[in-house]
Each structure stands twice: as C-alpha cells, then as structure tokens.
Design an enzyme around this catalytic site. Structure first.
Site, mmCIF file in Angstrom:
data_model
loop_
_atom_site.group_PDB
_atom_site.id
_atom_site.type_symbol
_atom_site.label_atom_id
_atom_site.label_comp_id
_atom_site.label_asym_id
_atom_site.label_seq_id
_atom_site.Cartn_x
_atom_site.Cartn_y
_atom_site.Cartn_z
ATOM 1 N N ASP A 219 0.900 -0.963 -0.033
ATOM 2 C CA ASP A 219 0.274 0.149 -0.032
ATOM 3 C C ASP A 219 0.562 1.140 0.522
ATOM 4 O O ASP A 219 1.990 1.031 -0.400
ATOM 5 C CB ASP A 219 -0.883 0.165 1.263
ATOM 6 C CG ASP A 219 -2.169 0.486 1.400
ATOM 7 O OD1 ASP A 219 -2.458 1.949 0.985
ATOM 8 O OD2 ASP A 219 -3.657 -0.172 1.221
ATOM 9 N N HIS B 198 -3.784 5.814 3.572
ATOM 10 C CA HIS B 198 -4.675 4.253 3.730
ATOM 11 C C HIS B 198 -4.060 3.163 3.800
ATOM 12 O O HIS B 198 -4.235 2.570 4.613
ATOM 13 C CB HIS B 198 -4.282 5.333 1.590
ATOM 14 C CG HIS B 198 -5.094 3.914 1.086
ATOM 15 N ND1 HIS B 198 -4.608 2.594 0.830
ATOM 16 C CD2 HIS B 198 -6.434 3.831 0.723
ATOM 17 C CE1 HIS B 198 -5.736 2.034 0.340
ATOM 18 N NE2 HIS B 198 -6.948 2.749 0.556
ATOM 19 N N ASN C 284 -14.221 1.340 -5.684
ATOM 20 C CA ASN C 284 -15.353 2.010 -5.665
ATOM 21 C C ASN C 284 -16.435 2.658 -6.027
ATOM 22 O O ASN C 284 -16.740 4.111 -6.326
ATOM 23 C CB ASN C 284 -15.011 3.368 -4.689
ATOM 24 C CG ASN C 284 -14.475 2.465 -3.032
ATOM 25 O OD1 ASN C 284 -14.625 1.648 -2.922
ATOM 26 N ND2 ASN C 284 -13.070 3.099 -2.803
ATOM 27 N N SER D 90 -11.602 -0.695 -0.143
ATOM 28 C CA SER D 90 -9.958 -0.553 0.392
ATOM 29 C C SER D 90 -10.260 -0.629 1.751
ATOM 30 O O SER D 90 -9.430 -1.643 2.012
ATOM 31 C CB SER D 90 -9.742 0.840 0.178
ATOM 32 O OG SER D 90 -8.934 0.781 -1.110
#
Length: 468
Positions: free
Chosen positions: A217, A260, A342, A407
């Site tokens: 990530d 994130h 998304n 996520s």
C-alpha cells in the site's frame, strides 16, 4: 533519513513455519517458486513494462532483457518482467501472446472514492474523517470520543473499559478485558460476529497468532502505537516506491493519500490482533504506483514469509505482470485479498477482476451496517462482501481516522483469513473455501435484490467461520 540495504535479507523461518509452508505446498500440489532478486528502483522511470511468459531458460538475464529492449525487473521460471527502454503500441489484453507490453508508471492506484460524510477532511477523494490530540474532526462538529480525551500514548484504552488494545500487550474481546461498550464501530464488528469469534479463539491464544499479513500500500506509520509488537522483523520490510528499507506512510495527512496503508494495516489487526503486519510500500503519497513496484512487492512479500497479501489497490485494465506475480504467490500457498473498487458499477478492478474461481484469492466488496451493498462498491464476480463504511483505525502521527471504501473491506477479510489460518488446521486454500462457505447470503435483502447473484457468497460471518 531512510536507510538503503546493501543486500537482500534472507528470511529464516521457524520450524513451525517450515512445516506450515510444506503443508501448504503439498495441499496445493506446487513446488517452491524461485525468483530473481527484485531490483529496487528498476522500472521506476519506465513508461512501459514487458511481461515475458515462460522465458527461454537458455537466455541469461542480460540476454533476455536485451532481446526485449529494456532492463530486467525480476524473473521467475514462469515469467519475467522487463522495464522497457522505449515505448511501442501496448498489447491488446486478450491477445493471449507470450509477450505482453503494458503501461507501467502510475498504472495502479487506490480505488477512487466518493466523499462520504467527510466534510472538509477528505483525503485524496477517499472519504476519510480523522481526529487526534483531543480534537475531533468528523466534519459535522461531533466530538466522537468525548471531550479532550487523547487516545494514543495517554493510557486511555481504544476498546474502553480497561482493555489496552494498542499498547504493550494485545488484548481483545475475550482477552481478559471488558467487551467494550465504547468500541469504535462496535455495531459493525458485532454484526459480523467479531466479538464472538475473538472470544472463542482467545481460549487458545491471541486470535491470528502465527500468521503474517503483508500490506502492499502507501506504507505504514511504523511508529504508531497500534503497531507496537505487531510488525514483522525490520529486514522483511521494503519500500519499492522510494527504493529503500523504510516503508513509511508519508506525505501530508489530510491533503493526499497519506494514511491509507496505515488504516488498512490497522483494520487487519483489529480483526486478527495476534497477526504480524509486513509493511511493503508500493504506492506513493498520492496513491499511485508503478506495475514494477507492485510486482516486486508481491514477490518480496512471498519470499519473506507472508501468509496473506492485502492489495487495496488496482487498475481499471487487466495487468498481466501483476496477474503473474499473484500466481507466483499462489504457488507458494499465499492467500491474496484484493478490493473490488469504488465506482459503484458492475465489474471489478484488477487484480480482483481476475479472481473468479480462484482457490487462493478473494475479491472483496463492501457492505454497510444493514448488510446492504455499499453504494460505492463495485459488484459482479465478487468472492464476498465485508464492512467498508466509516471504519475507524490508526492514522499517521498517532491519530485515528475513519475511512470508507472497498480498500477497507479487503483487510477485514485478510484478518478473517488470518483467524482461519491461526487455528493450525487449515491451509490457505482451506481458509479461502471456509470464508466463502460460512458467509451469509444477502441477496434476499430488499436493497440487494438488484444485485442478486453478483455479490459473491454474501457477507463475511466470523462467528460461523470460527465455529468448530
């Protein structure tokens, strides 16, 4: 200042780890894969990447790279990835050719996210609220934690009632503390049976113990109190975005995608508090990543002992190099969990879009508290749904944040896989089958009927997953 390693570290597994690996490989009918040492930074400036399937073993690395006009990024018996020195027409994704040329720079990214109750505090379009230092920033003026309570570093327990989840030892529901009437997202966690599952598994140790989850990530805030004693040894970390040994989740929190990866890692630990997180940075602070970095990250995590790889990232187009890297991980028995995307549309982002029918991979969509498919969640060839709305987790600088998106759903399922694996009786393929077999169907819910047959096995059920 970050420190760049001089040599690639060698993973030394415990005897138990070796036995587990052997069991995984035997069950999957595979042999241990071997890869060339990833070359950190190789391909970082290349606009295109070339994936060569079944590279000619008679060719040396130098010869293979020269044949395809570039620099070798990595090589296995099944595939090689080369950073192209020039740009040519990209390969049609359905060509089925032995050589595939694709975009490299910025080809993979965090899934775009509509703003969800974020007020002025939307990070990178991801729909995140954050707070810390005693000040609540929910975008609506509500002080969620009450008054000026500082959660981190002040002895105040995140789970409440004397349960010190983040620091020192790791406690959880059933770990000797109270069951937490002040737990953030308590309704969400109880709706999927997390409290019951952790209490049940806690009789035999900390849930998730002995399992490593690699988080590929934006990096992880490795100094955050939540990760005290919860990270793998430092020689298993790597930053393929910067090409050094410290995969820190940097950037400017509140202005870009910073945080994130920290949130993703934290959510996996909330579900499986005994698991270890392996931070591998493959995306920059804007949430963009090169194919070369993601491929190297997957191989790195596999070679350094990951049992589960979480990919809360993707592309709107298939990426052959990433598909091949995931195959490499699967050959080693590694479970790969990826977010669906998304956009709220039918069809999944890749690599999740490749996972239909896979024995070791899970494509995860999002649902809300009432188990309705989240409006933002993509659907279609999903494996299952998991919570993904306003989930509270750690944020850079010792703070907390609430993010929404698939996520967030992916690491919840990665944590579930760790719970299944930590029992010691299941291998990766067994865990994937059981997660789906014990999911609860949601097609009959009124809000989900338009998506009937397109929500996978249903919603994650940790109570059913962990029953004897």
């Amino acid at each position: 200042m970050k420190e760049t390693p001089m040599t690639r570290p060698t993973l030394i597994r415990s005897s138990m780890g070796l036995l587990l690996s052997a069991a995984l490989l035997t069950a999957c009918g595979t042999s241990t894969p071997t890869a060339a040492v990833p070359q950190p930074g190789a391909g970082s400036s290349a606009e295109q990447i070339v994936t060569v399937l079944n590279p000619d073993p008679a060719l040396s690395d130098v010869q293979l790279a020269a044949r395809h006009g570039g620099t070798l990024v990595t090589r296995t018996p099944a595939f090689a990835v080369i950073a192209a020195a020039d740009t040519r027409p990209l390969t049609a994704q359905n060509a089925g050719l032995g050589v595939v040329r694709e975009r490299n720079r910025g080809a993979l990214s965090l899934p775009a996210m509509n703003r969800v109750n974020a007020g002025s505090n939307t990070i990178g379009g991801q729909g995140v609220n954050y707070w810390g230092g005693g000040v609540a920033y929910w975008g609506n003026g509500v002080a969620y934690w009450g008054g000026s309570t500082t959660l981190w570093g002040s002895g105040v327990a995140y789970w409440g009632g004397g349960v010190n989840y983040w620091g020192g030892g790791v406690n959880y529901w059933g770990g000797g503390g109270q069951n937490g009437t002040t737990v953030a997202n308590i309704d969400t966690w109880q709706s999927i049976g997390l409290d019951v599952a952790q209490t049940r598994l806690g009789a035999n140790g900390v849930p998730g113990a002995g399992v490593t989850i690699a988080v590929l990530d934006t990096g992880v805030d490795v100094a955050h109190p939540m990760f005290t004693s919860s990270l793998t040894p430092q020689d298993t970390w790597y930053d393929f975005a910067d090409g050094d040994a410290l995969p820190m989740d940097d950037g400017t929190f509140g202005q870009d995608a910073s945080g994130h990866g920290t949130e993703v890692a934290g959510l996996a630990l909330i579900v499986a508090p005994g698991a270890k997180i392996m931070p591998v940075r493959v995306l920059d602070a804007q949430g963009q990543g090169n194919v070369s970095s993601v491929v190297q990250g997957i191989l790195w995590a596999t070679d350094h002992g990951a049992d589960i790889i979480n990919l809360s990232l993707g592309s709107d187009e298939p990426v052959e190099a990433v598909k091949q890297a995931i195959g490499y991980a699967n050959d080693a028995g590694v479970v790969v969990v990826a977010s669906a995307g998304n956009a709220g549309t039918e069809g999944l982002r890749y690599p999740a879009g490749h996972f239909a029918g896979s024995a070791l991979n899970l494509a995860v969509g999002s649902h809300g508290l009432a188990w309705n498919k989240s409006a933002f969640s993509q659907y279609g060839a999903l494996s299952l749904l998991a919570p993904g709305e306003e989930l509270v987790g750690p944020a850079p600088g010792g703070r907390l944040a609430a993010w929404s998106g698939t996520s967030m759903s992916a690491p919840v399922v990665a944590g579930a896989a760790a719970l299944a694996l930590s029992s010691g009786s299941l291998n990766g393929a067994d865990a994937v089958r059981r997660i789906q077999a014990t999911a609860t169907g949601v097609d009959a819910l009124a809000a989900n009927q338009p998506f009937a047959g397109k929500l996978g096995a249903g919603r994650l059920n940790l109570d059913a997953l962990t029953r004897p």
